[in-house]
Design a protein around this motif. Structure first.
Motif, short mmCIF file in Angstrom:
data_model
loop_
_atom_site.label_atom_id
_atom_site.label_comp_id
_atom_site.label_asym_id
_atom_site.label_seq_id
_atom_site.Cartn_x
_atom_site.Cartn_y
_atom_site.Cartn_z
N PRO A 91 -8.32 -2.92 -1.32
CA PRO A 91 -7.64 -2.48 -0.11
C PRO A 91 -6.85 -1.19 -0.33
O PRO A 91 -6.77 -0.70 -1.46
CB PRO A 91 -6.69 -3.64 0.21
N LEU A 92 -6.25 -0.64 0.74
CA LEU A 92 -5.73 0.73 0.72
C LEU A 92 -4.79 1.07 -0.44
O LEU A 92 -5.03 2.05 -1.14
CB LEU A 92 -5.04 1.05 2.06
N PHE A 93 -3.71 0.32 -0.64
CA PHE A 93 -2.71 0.77 -1.60
C PHE A 93 -3.24 0.83 -3.04
O PHE A 93 -3.13 1.86 -3.70
CB PHE A 93 -1.42 -0.05 -1.49
N ASN A 98 -5.27 3.99 -7.68
CA ASN A 98 -6.30 4.26 -8.70
C ASN A 98 -6.92 5.63 -8.55
O ASN A 98 -7.33 6.25 -9.53
CB ASN A 98 -7.40 3.19 -8.62
N LEU A 99 -7.02 6.12 -7.31
CA LEU A 99 -7.70 7.40 -7.07
C LEU A 99 -6.78 8.62 -7.25
O LEU A 99 -7.25 9.68 -7.65
CB LEU A 99 -8.30 7.41 -5.66
N GLU A 244 -2.10 2.27 9.65
CA GLU A 244 -3.43 1.97 9.11
C GLU A 244 -3.49 0.55 8.57
O GLU A 244 -4.49 -0.14 8.78
CB GLU A 244 -3.80 2.99 8.02
N THR A 245 -2.43 0.15 7.85
CA THR A 245 -2.45 -1.21 7.25
C THR A 245 -1.10 -1.89 7.45
O THR A 245 -0.09 -1.24 7.73
CB THR A 245 -2.71 -1.14 5.73
N ARG A 306 -14.31 -1.00 5.70
CA ARG A 306 -14.48 -0.87 4.24
C ARG A 306 -13.23 -1.35 3.50
O ARG A 306 -13.30 -2.06 2.50
CB ARG A 306 -14.81 0.60 3.94
N LEU A 307 -12.03 -0.92 4.01
CA LEU A 307 -10.78 -1.28 3.35
C LEU A 307 -10.15 -2.53 3.98
O LEU A 307 -9.05 -2.92 3.62
CB LEU A 307 -9.79 -0.11 3.41
#
Ligand SMILES: [Zn+2]
Length: 457
Positions: A91-93, A98-99, A244-245, A306-307
């Motif tokens: 998921p997003l966070f 990681n990215l 968004e989340t 996706r997320l």
């Protein structure tokens, strides 16, 4: 017949008798369009001929004709980190955390390749105008937006390039690593420089600049407020990620003691200059407030699935007066940059929320005139006299369309993924499903090598 007077000396092209055309208010375009001087000068009903002779004709008898599709939210650089195993199921966070360290290694040449790949993919899918949200400016990347401008011009598309920013690093309770944040005075000075150098106004603008602090969890309230003041002074648009989340909602409560829309209002962003990426988690009262303010939303269905971020309340947002368009979002969370497939995803995700009666035409509307409104463009997104001649033409000759009946419905229901012809401002930019002059195989080789290098440090 509707007309817009052509300039007498300009050559005229008749795009004749399309198989089907997507027009607003059921305007009959069965006879096709006349294009002159980069704009649509006539829309012809069935059996009607152009009012003045045309020097050239394009027979569109096997094409479905759409206004050029418009993408309202992307992160071009992310084409370098598509389908990366460690975050393929996150998921997003955690996906972001990681990215970020990988993205922090981005170099100008990487961005140039990534931007060209993203734009070429979009163009081939029928997209003529794209917005990008670039917020990574590590050392050596000061000219990121300049790099993007060159790539847009090279492909002959239109773009709203947003000067993004991050100011709230991990040391201050934010999400991104400290090395990726910039001081506010540097961000604001560069924003002014970019507006001065590149921002075009009025009909037919090719490049526009907008200001885009990244998200509540990566910027300070100060840079939000100062960006709003600067945008007002220069009359440019504002963009950010919002709602968004639910993790983001919790962050706003803990960090600022506010819900997301209260936060938006507290920094002077609740207005018609602003468009928001995602806009999923709003209460009824917040939807009403956004509608009253005319704040717009870029719906990103694939990324949201996706997320597993949630399902935006698109019909309720539109009913409240919120302009809604579509965004493919960055290629690390889609991981495609395909606008016609994104319209299909939007249709199906919104049907899941509201029922199967959500019409195909409504999804095509989000991808065209809805997205134009989101970017503040009154000259794009419709097949009508006086609009820019930005067009996407699809053929239905693939196996996937065989046996289909309604050509407009077939585009989305049979999953069209590639335009046969695309025109931007009267110029063909895609011919027979190819971009003339672009070495796609060479681009893939260079871009893939850059992507591998970025991951390996
Ligand atoms: Zn995004």
């Amino acid at each position: 017949m509707s007309t817009h007077p052509p300039h007498p000396t300009e050559s005229r092209l008749w795009i004749r008798n399309p198989l089907a055309a997507f027009t607003a208010n059921a305007l009959d375009a069965s006879g096709g369009l006349v294009v002159s001087g980069g704009v649509i000068t006539e829309v012809l009903a069935a059996g009607q001929l152009p009012s003045v002779p045309c020097q050239a004709t394009f027979d569109a008898g096997s094409h479905v004709l759409l206004p050029g599709l418009i993408n309202t939210h992307h992160h071009f650089y992310q084409t370098l980190t598509r389908a990366w195993g460690p975050v393929a199921n996150a998921p997003l966070f955690p996906w972001l955390q990681n990215l970020y360290p990988v993205w922090a290694r981005l170099k100008p040449r990487d961005l140039e390749l990534a931007t060209t790949v993203a734009l070429a993919e979009l163009l081939l899918s029928g997209c003529t105008t794209a917005a990008d949200h670039h917020y990574l400016f590590p050392d050596g990347m000061e000219d990121a937006i300049d790099v993007e401008v060159r790539a847009v011009r090279e492909l002959g598309m239109r773009a709203t390039l947003t000067r993004g920013s991050m100011t709230l690093g991990e040391d201050d309770g934010g999400l991104p690593p400290q090395s990726t944040v910039q001081p506010p005075d540097v961000i604001l000075a560069d924003s002014e420089r970019l507006i001065r150098e590149y921002h075009e106004r009025g009909d037919g603008a090719v490049i526009q600049i907008a200001l885009a602090p990244c998200s509540p969890f990566s910027v300070t309230k100060e840079i939000m407020a100062e960006s709003a003041v600067l945008a007002e002074r220069h009359d440019v648009r504002l963009h950010t990620h919002l709602a968004e989340t639910l993790d983001e909602e919790d962050f706003c409560r803990e960090m600022f003691g506010l819900r997301t829309v209260e936060y938006l209002e507290s920094v002077g962003w609740l207005g018609s200059r602003t468009w928001l990426g995602h806009g999923i988690h709003f209460s009824d009262a917040e939807i009403a407030a956004l509608g009253a303010a005319g704040t717009a939303v870029a719906h990103c269905p694939t990324s949201n699935m996706r997320l597993a971020s949630g399902i935006a309340r698109v019909l309720e947002l539109e009913d409240a007066g919120v302009p809604v368009g579509l965004g493919v979002d960055g290629s690390a969370s889609n991981d495609a940059s395909n606008m016609i497939l994104e319209a299909r995803q939007a249709l199906y995700l919104q049907r899941l929320r509201y029922g199967a009666q959500v019409p195909v035409e409504r999804a095509l509307g989000w991808a065209t005139r809805g997205s134009a409104a989101v970017l503040g463009r009154t000259d794009l997104g419709q097949l009508a006299p006086g609009m820019q001649a930005d067009l996407a033409l699809f053929k239905l000759d693939d196996l996937r369309f065989s046996g289909s009946h309604d050509p407009l419905a077939a585009l989305l229901l049979c999953a069209a993924d590639r335009a046969d012809r695309v025109m931007v401002g009267g110029q063909w930019r895609v011919v027979d499903g190819q971009i003339p002059g672009l070495d796609v195989a060479g681009l893939i080789a260079k871009h893939s090598a850059a992507a591998r290098k970025l991951l390996n440090g």
